[in-house]
Write a protein that holds these residues in place. Structure first.
Motif, PDB file in Angstrom:
ATOM      1  N   TRP A 111       0.847  -1.286  -0.038  1.00 19.66           N
ATOM      2  CA  TRP A 111      -0.037   0.011   0.015  1.00 19.66           C
ATOM      3  C   TRP A 111       0.820   1.157   0.185  1.00 19.66           C
ATOM      4  N   LYS A 112       2.140   0.952   0.350  1.00 15.10           N
ATOM      5  CA  LYS A 112       2.910   2.421   0.259  1.00 15.10           C
ATOM      6  C   LYS A 112       3.556   2.375  -1.177  1.00 15.10           C
ATOM      7  N   GLY A 113       3.152   1.683  -2.036  1.00 15.50           N
ATOM      8  CA  GLY A 113       3.827   1.726  -3.311  1.00 15.50           C
ATOM      9  C   GLY A 113       4.735   0.502  -3.709  1.00 15.50           C
ATOM     10  N   ILE A 141       6.431   7.114   0.499  1.00 16.26           N
ATOM     11  CA  ILE A 141       5.179   6.528   0.202  1.00 16.26           C
ATOM     12  C   ILE A 141       4.639   7.118  -0.759  1.00 16.26           C
ATOM     13  N   LEU A 143       0.919   8.162  -3.016  1.00 19.04           N
ATOM     14  CA  LEU A 143      -0.441   8.294  -3.066  1.00 19.04           C
ATOM     15  C   LEU A 143      -0.829   8.829  -4.528  1.00 19.04           C
ATOM     16  N   SER A 148      -4.465  14.149  -1.853  1.00 17.92           N
ATOM     17  CA  SER A 148      -4.551  12.989  -1.092  1.00 17.92           C
ATOM     18  C   SER A 148      -3.613  12.927   0.213  1.00 17.92           C
ATOM     19  N   THR A 310       3.893  11.993  -3.512  1.00 19.67           N
ATOM     20  CA  THR A 310       5.021  11.224  -2.960  1.00 19.67           C
ATOM     21  C   THR A 310       5.325  11.887  -1.617  1.00 19.67           C
ATOM     22  N   ALA A 323       0.124   4.982   5.485  1.00 23.67           N
ATOM     23  CA  ALA A 323      -0.003   3.984   4.375  1.00 23.67           C
ATOM     24  C   ALA A 323      -1.376   3.190   4.457  1.00 23.67           C
ATOM     25  N   CYS A 326      -3.650   4.451   2.092  1.00 26.86           N
ATOM     26  CA  CYS A 326      -3.376   4.502   0.853  1.00 26.86           C
ATOM     27  C   CYS A 326      -4.272   3.357   0.033  1.00 26.86           C
ATOM     28  N   HIS A 329      -6.354   5.535  -1.805  1.00 24.36           N
ATOM     29  CA  HIS A 329      -5.655   6.713  -2.635  1.00 24.36           C
ATOM     30  C   HIS A 329      -4.450   6.155  -3.443  1.00 24.36           C
ATOM     31  N   GLY A 330      -4.572   5.012  -3.758  1.00 23.88           N
ATOM     32  CA  GLY A 330      -3.543   4.310  -4.552  1.00 23.88           C
ATOM     33  C   GLY A 330      -3.224   4.635  -5.909  1.00 23.88           C
TER      34      GLY A 330
END
Length: 527
Positions: A111-113, A141, A143, A148, A310, A323, A326, A329-330
């Motif tokens: 979820w952090k990317g 992170i 988003l 967001s 980011t 996170a 996220c 908001h991914g």
């Protein structure tokens, strides 16, 4: 920052400022609102917020200018978008290395990317922010945009009803970002155009102003948990020096405030005379666990339609809490791949894109500011961002926000969308922001429409003067024939003893403009 709606906070919000220096962002009293029986109280507030902020943006999309299909449509100088580099970006984003489709990109990510993107962001920020040590991917992170990020940070740093401190004027989209989900409010440190005391340039942010806003808020029982800094600043275009950044961060540390630093225009500094300093370039942060830096590709890479932002924070508690949001908001996998490919292509960024973008921004800025000089309109001459902060106060008869709103509507009626100062919670009626990062033919036509409105308004004011010759203009209105103060370039803060003659002359001229000396000492008086 983000989308157009937040940039056009014009509509129903031309309310007078409170007398005090603390202003909790207010929206609408129940008696002023039309409540929907289908919505909760929170839903009604969200609906009202949207409806009152997007009047200009909706008008633009309903009547958008097109050179061939709609030549009499609205030209948008209100939404902060870079429209100068579509040719470069479309070519780069359609090259073969961008078109990868592997199973991990079509599955749920961390979820952090995706780690490949977070590693690339860490390398990118290390290089362009001039960090003293390599930044770590674990602190990154991802988003879908900085709006967001503001929303997520406000939610995890503040409880409902608590507040964040910010200097005005500021990008108004932050208001809805922090309020709609987290019910977090803003406390304003009002800046103004006067050059007095410790303020050596118009709208200068000082620790004294932050201290006063914070203490006034606490005296009213408001819990302030964080400070927001915009660098480069939107709408002013100011770039903070390292010494200023140090002062702001030390202020926050003294009061145990988190600092959210928005650096989304960091690569949109288009003149060699201006130097951007990232917070991440500082040798030692006063409070690294409470310092959080955000950036995105929207402005610097002219792709506001690609939602990517980011956050860099060393505080793993904050990182993990953000996170968890996220999930809502991914950024989708294929876009994460494209962004990683873009950010790692440093040769293309340095040798092709940034050179062209900076040259185009500088040319467009020069065109608009030359037009303003021809019109005798004062403005802040800065070299960062996509906008110019303009002083239209001489076109207001009584100097009120109601009159400012009428002027804004008049521009819109003449098919050019600007952003008025009240949209940024400016304390002085009559300031407007114009976006100059647009193609030449739109800049020319838009400035023609602006000139028409201003010339008509000037004629009206002259006619009113003839009918009421004894009524003087409001105090503090800028002299349109003298742009020393408002057109001066940003300079690093210097000691009082190093002021040059030009600075002293400018200060004297500003003091004369903001007093009644000229009204009292007329030629007739001396005769």
């Amino acid at each position: 920052m983000g989308g157009g709606g937040g940039d056009d906070l014009q509509g129903a919000r031309a309310r007078p400022l409170s007398q005090g220096r603390v202003d909790m962002h207010s929206f609408c009293s129940p008696r002023d609102c039309q409540r929907s029986p289908y919505l909760s109280a929170r839903g009604n507030l969200a609906s009202l917020f949207c409806g009152s902020t997007e009047e200009g943006y909706k008008a633009y999309h309903a009547d958008k200018y097109d050179e061939d299909k709609n030549p009499n449509g609205i030209i948008n100088f209100g939404t902060s978008e870079n429209k100068l580099c579509f040719d470069l970006m479309s070519k780069r984003l359609t090259q073969t290395d961008m078109n990868l489709m592997e199973p991990p990109l079509l599955q749920y990510p961390d979820w952090k990317g995706h780690m490949f993107l977070r590693e690339e962001v860490a390398r990118f920020l290390t290089y362009y922010c001039k960090a003293h040590a390599p930044l770590k991917a674990e602190n990154v992170i991802i988003l879908n945009g900085c709006g967001s990020l503001f929303s997520a940070l406000a939610t995890v740093l503040c409880d409902p009803g608590e507040a964040v401190l910010i200097a005005t004027p500021f990008y108004s989209g932050i208001t809805q970002s922090v309020f709609l989900y987290g019910n977090v409010k803003l406390v304003y440190a009002y800046l103004d155009s006067k050059i007095t005391g410790t303020s050596t340039r118009p709208f200068q942010l000082t620790v004294e102003k932050l201290e006063k806003a914070l203490q006034d808020a606490r005296a009213e029982g408001v819990s302030v948990r964080a400070l927001i800094l915009l660098n480069p600043q939107n709408p002013l275009g100011d770039i903070y020096s390292l010494s200023e950044l140090q002062d702001y961060l030390e202020f926050a540390k003294r009061h145990e405030l988190h600092v959210i630093v928005d650096e989304i225009y960091m690569l949109s500094v288009f003149d060699e005379s201006a130097t951007f300093h990232s917070v991440l370039s500082m040798d030692r942060l006063p409070d690294p666990q409470r310092t959080h830096v955000m950036w995105g590709i929207t402005k610097d890479f002219a792709v506001s339609g690609i939602r990517f932002g980011t956050l860099y924070t060393e505080n793993q508690d904050v990182a993990n809490a953000v996170a968890s949001l996220c999930y809502f908001h991914g950024v989708c996998g294929p876009v994460q791949h494209k962004v990683a490919q873009l950010l790692r292509d440093r040769d293309w960024i340095n040798q092709v894109y940034l050179r062209a973008n900076h040259a185009r921004l500088k040319a467009a800025h020069t065109y608009v500011t030359d037009e303003l000089k021809t019109l005798g309109v004062p403005f802040l001459n800065r070299n960062a961002g996509l906008f110019v902060w303009i002083d239209f106060r001489k076109y207001l008869r009584t100097g009120t926000f109601e009159e400012e709103l009428l002027l804004w509507r008049r521009f819109l009626d003449n098919k050019v969308l600007l952003s008025c100062g009240k949209a940024f919670e400016c304390s002085e009626p009559g300031w407007f922001r114009i976006i100059f990062a647009d193609k030449t033919h739109r800049l020319q036509l838009g400035m023609q429409r602006i000139r028409k409105v201003l010339e008509e308004r000037e004629q009206e004011l002259m006619a009113e003067e003839k009918q009421q010759p004894c009524q003087s203009d409001q105090d503090g209105k800028a002299d349109s024939t003298d742009e020393v103060i408002f057109v001066s370039r940003h300079q690093e803060p210097s000691s009082a003893g190093s002021s040059n003659l030009g600075d002293l002359i400018g200060l004297l001229q500003q003091q004369m403009r903001s007093s009644d000396w000229l009204q009292k000492n007329t030629a007739d008086h001396f005769t």
